[in-house]
Design a protein around this motif. Structure first.
Motif, PDB file in Angstrom:
ATOM      1  N   GLU A   1       4.018  12.755  -5.456  1.00 11.98           N
ATOM      2  CA  GLU A   1       3.518  12.084  -6.645  1.00 11.98           C
ATOM      3  C   GLU A   1       4.478  10.955  -6.997  1.00 11.98           C
ATOM      4  OE1 GLU A   1       1.402  13.890  -9.797  1.00 11.98           O
ATOM      5  OE2 GLU A   1       1.804  15.878  -9.023  1.00 11.98           O
ATOM      6  N   ALA A   2       3.968   9.735  -6.963  1.00 12.10           N
ATOM      7  CA  ALA A   2       4.829   8.577  -7.194  1.00 12.10           C
ATOM      8  C   ALA A   2       5.366   8.542  -8.623  1.00 12.10           C
ATOM      9  CB  ALA A   2       4.057   7.295  -6.900  1.00 12.10           C
ATOM     10  N   TRP A   3       4.595   9.007  -9.586  1.00 14.58           N
ATOM     11  CA  TRP A   3       5.071   9.100 -10.972  1.00 14.58           C
ATOM     12  C   TRP A   3       4.398  10.274 -11.617  1.00 14.58           C
ATOM     13  CZ3 TRP A   3       8.840   8.311 -14.089  1.00 14.58           C
ATOM     14  CH2 TRP A   3       8.676   8.366 -15.467  1.00 14.58           C
ATOM     15  N   GLY A   4       4.952  11.467 -11.383  1.00 14.65           N
ATOM     16  CA  GLY A   4       4.442  12.661 -12.029  1.00 14.65           C
ATOM     17  C   GLY A   4       4.926  12.695 -13.467  1.00 14.65           C
ATOM     18  N   MET A   5       4.024  12.794 -14.426  1.00 12.69           N
ATOM     19  CA  MET A   5       4.389  12.765 -15.840  1.00 12.69           C
ATOM     20  C   MET A   5       4.974  14.095 -16.321  1.00 12.69           C
ATOM     21  SD  MET A   5       3.643   9.808 -17.264  1.00 12.69           S
ATOM     22  CE  MET A   5       3.296  10.088 -19.005  1.00 12.69           C
TER      23      MET A   5
ATOM     24  N   VAL B   1       4.191  -8.514  -9.719  1.00 11.74           N
ATOM     25  CA  VAL B   1       3.458  -7.259  -9.579  1.00 11.74           C
ATOM     26  C   VAL B   1       4.232  -6.196 -10.353  1.00 11.74           C
ATOM     27  CG1 VAL B   1       2.508  -5.565  -7.967  1.00 11.74           C
ATOM     28  CG2 VAL B   1       2.657  -7.959  -7.299  1.00 11.74           C
ATOM     29  N   VAL B   2       3.518  -5.432 -11.200  1.00  9.53           N
ATOM     30  CA  VAL B   2       4.150  -4.416 -12.043  1.00  9.53           C
ATOM     31  C   VAL B   2       3.770  -3.031 -11.527  1.00  9.53           C
ATOM     32  CG1 VAL B   2       4.336  -3.506 -14.395  1.00  9.53           C
ATOM     33  CG2 VAL B   2       4.064  -5.973 -14.016  1.00  9.53           C
ATOM     34  N   PHE B   3       4.754  -2.133 -11.449  1.00 12.45           N
ATOM     35  CA  PHE B   3       4.547  -0.767 -10.971  1.00 12.45           C
ATOM     36  C   PHE B   3       4.950   0.224 -12.056  1.00 12.45           C
ATOM     37  CE2 PHE B   3       5.270  -3.404  -7.275  1.00 12.45           C
ATOM     38  CZ  PHE B   3       4.257  -3.009  -6.422  1.00 12.45           C
ATOM     39  N   ASN B   4       4.378   1.444 -11.972  1.00 16.63           N
ATOM     40  CA  ASN B   4       4.720   2.460 -12.965  1.00 16.63           C
ATOM     41  C   ASN B   4       5.889   3.345 -12.530  1.00 16.63           C
ATOM     42  OD1 ASN B   4       3.419   3.926 -11.004  1.00 16.63           O
ATOM     43  ND2 ASN B   4       2.058   5.012 -12.389  1.00 16.63           N
ATOM     44  N   SER B   5       6.426   3.143 -11.310  1.00 12.78           N
ATOM     45  CA  SER B   5       7.619   3.873 -10.878  1.00 12.78           C
ATOM     46  C   SER B   5       8.257   3.153  -9.697  1.00 12.78           C
ATOM     47  CB  SER B   5       7.273   5.308 -10.472  1.00 12.78           C
ATOM     48  OG  SER B   5       6.613   5.318  -9.221  1.00 12.78           O
ATOM     49  N   ALA B   6       9.543   3.392  -9.506  1.00 12.78           N
ATOM     50  CA  ALA B   6      10.257   2.805  -8.371  1.00 12.78           C
ATOM     51  C   ALA B   6       9.688   3.343  -7.054  1.00 12.78           C
ATOM     52  CB  ALA B   6      11.753   3.103  -8.481  1.00 12.78           C
ATOM     53  N   ASP B   7       9.273   4.606  -7.044  1.00 14.40           N
ATOM     54  CA  ASP B   7       8.679   5.179  -5.836  1.00 14.40           C
ATOM     55  C   ASP B   7       7.384   4.470  -5.467  1.00 14.40           C
ATOM     56  OD1 ASP B   7      10.646   6.956  -5.277  1.00 14.40           O
ATOM     57  OD2 ASP B   7       9.596   8.720  -6.018  1.00 14.40           O
ATOM     58  N   MET B   8       6.578   4.148  -6.486  1.00 17.62           N
ATOM     59  CA  MET B   8       5.313   3.450  -6.231  1.00 17.62           C
ATOM     60  C   MET B   8       5.589   2.070  -5.637  1.00 17.62           C
ATOM     61  SD  MET B   8       2.329   4.601  -6.627  1.00 17.62           S
ATOM     62  CE  MET B   8       0.997   3.811  -5.771  1.00 17.62           C
ATOM     63  N   LYS B   9       6.619   1.400  -6.129  1.00 17.20           N
ATOM     64  CA  LYS B   9       6.990   0.082  -5.604  1.00 17.20           C
ATOM     65  C   LYS B   9       7.422   0.203  -4.143  1.00 17.20           C
ATOM     66  CE  LYS B   9      10.250  -3.664  -6.058  1.00 17.20           C
ATOM     67  NZ  LYS B   9      11.481  -4.152  -6.665  1.00 17.20           N
ATOM     68  N   ARG B  10       8.277   1.198  -3.833  1.00 13.91           N
ATOM     69  CA  ARG B  10       8.730   1.400  -2.439  1.00 13.91           C
ATOM     70  C   ARG B  10       7.544   1.701  -1.520  1.00 13.91           C
ATOM     71  NH1 ARG B  10      13.372   3.623  -4.870  1.00 13.91           N
ATOM     72  NH2 ARG B  10      12.460   5.683  -4.998  1.00 13.91           N
ATOM     73  N   LEU B  11       6.636   2.547  -1.997  1.00 12.91           N
ATOM     74  CA  LEU B  11       5.460   2.907  -1.207  1.00 12.91           C
ATOM     75  C   LEU B  11       4.608   1.665  -0.932  1.00 12.91           C
ATOM     76  CD1 LEU B  11       4.018   5.432  -0.050  1.00 12.91           C
ATOM     77  CD2 LEU B  11       2.738   5.547  -2.175  1.00 12.91           C
ATOM     78  N   PHE B  12       4.413   0.857  -1.944  1.00  9.44           N
ATOM     79  CA  PHE B  12       3.623  -0.360  -1.813  1.00  9.44           C
ATOM     80  C   PHE B  12       4.275  -1.320  -0.815  1.00  9.44           C
ATOM     81  CE2 PHE B  12       2.218  -4.593  -2.852  1.00  9.44           C
ATOM     82  CZ  PHE B  12       0.884  -4.442  -3.160  1.00  9.44           C
ATOM     83  N   GLU B  13       5.580  -1.537  -0.952  1.00 13.75           N
ATOM     84  CA  GLU B  13       6.286  -2.470  -0.066  1.00 13.75           C
ATOM     85  C   GLU B  13       6.321  -1.973   1.374  1.00 13.75           C
ATOM     86  OE1 GLU B  13      10.002  -3.083  -2.208  1.00 13.75           O
ATOM     87  OE2 GLU B  13       9.251  -5.015  -2.947  1.00 13.75           O
ATOM     88  N   ARG B  14       6.301  -0.649   1.550  1.00 16.95           N
ATOM     89  CA  ARG B  14       6.285  -0.101   2.912  1.00 16.95           C
ATOM     90  C   ARG B  14       5.010  -0.510   3.649  1.00 16.95           C
ATOM     91  NH1 ARG B  14       6.488   6.189   3.380  1.00 16.95           N
ATOM     92  NH2 ARG B  14       4.309   6.114   3.900  1.00 16.95           N
ATOM     93  N   HIS B  15       3.891  -0.574   2.912  1.00 17.89           N
ATOM     94  CA  HIS B  15       2.618  -0.891   3.552  1.00 17.89           C
ATOM     95  C   HIS B  15       2.228  -2.361   3.457  1.00 17.89           C
ATOM     96  CE1 HIS B  15       1.795   3.195   4.562  1.00 17.89           C
ATOM     97  NE2 HIS B  15       1.965   3.583   3.321  1.00 17.89           N
ATOM     98  N   PHE B  16       2.699  -3.043   2.431  1.00 13.51           N
ATOM     99  CA  PHE B  16       2.246  -4.421   2.214  1.00 13.51           C
ATOM    100  C   PHE B  16       3.349  -5.464   2.294  1.00 13.51           C
ATOM    101  CE2 PHE B  16      -0.825  -1.723  -0.121  1.00 13.51           C
ATOM    102  CZ  PHE B  16      -1.938  -2.019   0.645  1.00 13.51           C
ATOM    103  N   GLY B  17       4.586  -5.062   2.534  1.00 12.44           N
ATOM    104  CA  GLY B  17       5.681  -6.017   2.633  1.00 12.44           C
ATOM    105  C   GLY B  17       6.394  -6.211   1.301  1.00 12.44           C
ATOM    106  N   SER B  18       7.579  -6.840   1.383  1.00  9.25           N
ATOM    107  CA  SER B  18       8.382  -7.018   0.173  1.00  9.25           C
ATOM    108  C   SER B  18       7.740  -8.043  -0.756  1.00  9.25           C
ATOM    109  CB  SER B  18       9.803  -7.447   0.533  1.00  9.25           C
ATOM    110  OG  SER B  18       9.759  -8.669   1.240  1.00  9.25           O
ATOM    111  N   LEU B  19       8.076  -7.926  -2.020  1.00  8.74           N
ATOM    112  CA  LEU B  19       7.495  -8.772  -3.059  1.00  8.74           C
ATOM    113  C   LEU B  19       8.542  -9.749  -3.587  1.00  8.74           C
ATOM    114  CD1 LEU B  19       5.765  -5.843  -4.902  1.00  8.74           C
ATOM    115  CD2 LEU B  19       4.555  -7.677  -3.719  1.00  8.74           C
ATOM    116  N   THR B  20       8.084 -10.952  -3.908  1.00  8.87           N
ATOM    117  CA  THR B  20       8.991 -11.951  -4.459  1.00  8.87           C
ATOM    118  C   THR B  20       9.436 -11.547  -5.857  1.00  8.87           C
ATOM    119  OG1 THR B  20       7.713 -13.597  -3.248  1.00  8.87           O
ATOM    120  CG2 THR B  20       9.279 -14.419  -4.868  1.00  8.87           C
ATOM    121  N   MET B  21       8.480 -11.213  -6.704  1.00 12.68           N
ATOM    122  CA  MET B  21       8.780 -10.814  -8.081  1.00 12.68           C
ATOM    123  C   MET B  21       8.041  -9.523  -8.415  1.00 12.68           C
ATOM    124  SD  MET B  21      10.774 -12.906  -9.862  1.00 12.68           S
ATOM    125  CE  MET B  21      10.265 -12.820 -11.563  1.00 12.68           C
ATOM    126  N   SER B  22       8.780  -8.527  -8.877  1.00 16.61           N
ATOM    127  CA  SER B  22       8.150  -7.274  -9.295  1.00 16.61           C
ATOM    128  C   SER B  22       8.991  -6.631 -10.388  1.00 16.61           C
ATOM    129  CB  SER B  22       7.993  -6.323  -8.111  1.00 16.61           C
ATOM    130  OG  SER B  22       9.256  -5.950  -7.605  1.00 16.61           O
TER     131      SER B  22
END
Length: 199
Positions: free
Chosen positions: A191-195, A67-88
């Motif tokens: 904002e998980a990845w504010g440009m 799973v690819v994310f556009n920011s480390a914050d987005m990854k943390r947010l995702f894992e908080r709700h959906f659990g840790s990922l094997t590969m990201s």
């Protein structure tokens, strides 16, 4: 899926901390937050689909190789709700460099960039401008709140010190940022990845 833990709730002016699920319907009744970016409410079917999408997302990520994310914050947010990922992997969006001939900064010029929606805090910027005598606010971006913001600038008596430029291309935006003495980012929500900051 709804960006739970980050979604700005317009009616209460707060950030939703609820994980995606059936309880979102209660929050939506109070906040009317299950909407498109323009504020158009979801149909009843779309509301149910949005809530079920979180289950589908959990299932899809368990089957995914990576799973690819556009920011480390987005990854943390995702894992908080959906659990840790094997590969990201985290791959931030690319940023353009400034043009070679950079203009000099203009004292008192404040730049603000983004989609003209309430969550971005443009109205707060106009209120701040009232107290910043001698400053000029350059607004870059378009959105459904533009007419209201122009009206607000008239009501606050700062319309002569605000310029709404609308959408501008990346090269012109880079030059505008190079000219500004200050960049204002009054976003009201997470904002998980504010440009804008990195730009």
């Amino acid at each position: 899926t709804c960006p739970a833990g980050s979604r700005f709730l317009v009616r209460s002016g707060s950030v939703c901390e609820r994980a995606p699920g059936p309880g979102c319907l209660i929050v939506d009744r109070r906040e009317q937050c299950l909407t498109l970016a323009e504020g158009v409410p979801f149909t009843w079917r779309s509301r149910v689909r949005a809530l079920w999408r979180s289950k589908l997302t959990r299932r899809a990520t368990s089957l995914a190789t990576m799973v690819v994310f556009n920011s480390a914050d987005m990854k943390r947010l995702f894992e908080r709700h959906f659990g840790s990922l094997t590969m990201s992997r985290v791959i931030p969006p690319p940023l353009r460099e400034l043009p070679p001939s950079t203009p000099s900064r203009q004292p008192g010029r404040i730049a603000i960039i983004g989609r003209l929606i309430e969550m971005k805090g443009f109205a707060d910027a106009l209120n701040a401008l009232v107290r910043l005598t001698g400053a000029h606010l350059d607004v870059y971006g378009e959105g459904p709140q533009r007419a209201q913001l122009e009206k607000t600038s008239q009501q606050l008596g700062v319309h002569g010190r605000v310029t709404f430029h609308g959408w501008v291309g990346p090269d012109d935006l880079a030059l505008a940022l190079a000219r500004a003495s200050c960049l204002l980012v009054p976003t009201r929500g997470y904002e998980a990845w504010g440009m804008v900051g990195p730009e």
